[in-house]
Design a protein around this motif. Sequence first.
Motif, mmCIF file in Angstrom:
data_model
loop_
_atom_site.group_PDB
_atom_site.id
_atom_site.type_symbol
_atom_site.label_atom_id
_atom_site.label_comp_id
_atom_site.label_asym_id
_atom_site.label_seq_id
_atom_site.Cartn_x
_atom_site.Cartn_y
_atom_site.Cartn_z
ATOM 1 N N ILE A 194 0.842 -1.204 0.000
ATOM 2 C CA ILE A 194 0.000 0.000 0.000
ATOM 3 C C ILE A 194 0.876 1.252 0.000
ATOM 4 O O ILE A 194 0.640 2.194 -0.759
ATOM 5 C CB ILE A 194 -0.973 -0.001 1.201
ATOM 6 C CG1 ILE A 194 -2.037 -1.085 0.997
ATOM 7 C CG2 ILE A 194 -1.630 1.371 1.386
ATOM 8 C CD1 ILE A 194 -2.887 -1.365 2.226
ATOM 9 N N VAL A 233 2.437 1.668 -3.498
ATOM 10 C CA VAL A 233 1.462 2.133 -4.492
ATOM 11 C C VAL A 233 1.091 3.590 -4.230
ATOM 12 O O VAL A 233 0.929 4.383 -5.160
ATOM 13 C CB VAL A 233 0.203 1.229 -4.499
ATOM 14 C CG1 VAL A 233 -0.894 1.804 -5.377
ATOM 15 C CG2 VAL A 233 0.563 -0.181 -4.951
ATOM 16 N N ALA A 234 0.991 3.988 -2.968
ATOM 17 C CA ALA A 234 0.632 5.360 -2.614
ATOM 18 C C ALA A 234 1.673 6.380 -3.077
ATOM 19 O O ALA A 234 1.373 7.567 -3.199
ATOM 20 C CB ALA A 234 0.411 5.481 -1.109
ATOM 21 N N LEU A 292 -1.885 9.367 -6.595
ATOM 22 C CA LEU A 292 -2.505 8.391 -5.703
ATOM 23 C C LEU A 292 -2.170 8.733 -4.257
ATOM 24 O O LEU A 292 -1.054 9.118 -3.950
ATOM 25 C CB LEU A 292 -2.007 6.975 -5.996
ATOM 26 C CG LEU A 292 -2.416 6.368 -7.326
ATOM 27 C CD1 LEU A 292 -1.811 4.982 -7.472
ATOM 28 C CD2 LEU A 292 -3.923 6.287 -7.455
ATOM 29 N N THR A 346 -3.114 7.371 0.001
ATOM 30 C CA THR A 346 -3.231 6.114 0.748
ATOM 31 C C THR A 346 -4.573 5.430 0.506
ATOM 32 O O THR A 346 -4.622 4.206 0.350
ATOM 33 C CB THR A 346 -3.029 6.382 2.255
ATOM 34 O OG1 THR A 346 -1.772 7.056 2.427
ATOM 35 C CG2 THR A 346 -3.002 5.091 3.052
ATOM 36 N N ALA A 363 -4.579 3.882 -2.911
ATOM 37 C CA ALA A 363 -3.641 2.753 -2.896
ATOM 38 C C ALA A 363 -4.275 1.542 -2.223
ATOM 39 O O ALA A 363 -4.110 0.407 -2.686
ATOM 40 C CB ALA A 363 -2.358 3.151 -2.181
#
Length: 197
Positions: free
Chosen positions: A10, A13-14, A19, A21, A24
Amino acid sequence: MAGKEIEKLIKAVAKLPALGTRSARRIVLYLLKNRAQSLAPLIEALQEVEKNVKPCAVCGNYDTSEICSVCADPARESKLICVVQDVADLWAMERVGFYKGKYHVLGGVLSALEGVTPEDLNIESLLERLEHEKPEEIILALPATVDGQITAHYLLNRLKNMPVKVTTLAQGIPMGAELDYMDDGTIGLALNSRKPM
């Protein structure tokens, strides 16, 4: 809430552009729920990109070969080089499909606030290209920001003694826009950049 491996994913991806949290978390949850259709192909694609994709030795675009497909294409207009800030700008120009010349990716713009100097950008390689390729025109397709304009003026100064025409993209009021919704700077720029009909 989730195991440390999931939290690590996470957080990774964040960090991607646009993007946060929450987004994500939704993406990771989707990938976990759809492992076979989404997670496995994504992992495979990322591994292939990590292993095979590199910057083009000529322009800075990303491709799987030493010279990218744009630079290697004999149908491209070799007397025309469009200078862009980043690969994303190159891809945007290609998406439109009107431009048929070559490119040069600077890798950023000059910025006193962020400490970006000419040595941090691919300016010297651009000057080397001009000597070897002898283009007729350089198009400065840099952002209409203070840093973008400073970079354009710097490049114009470096290119002034070279036998090449230097142009920039037209700027001003976009198609379909109304004057009432435009900021003062855009209206002023459009007035100064007016052309005969």
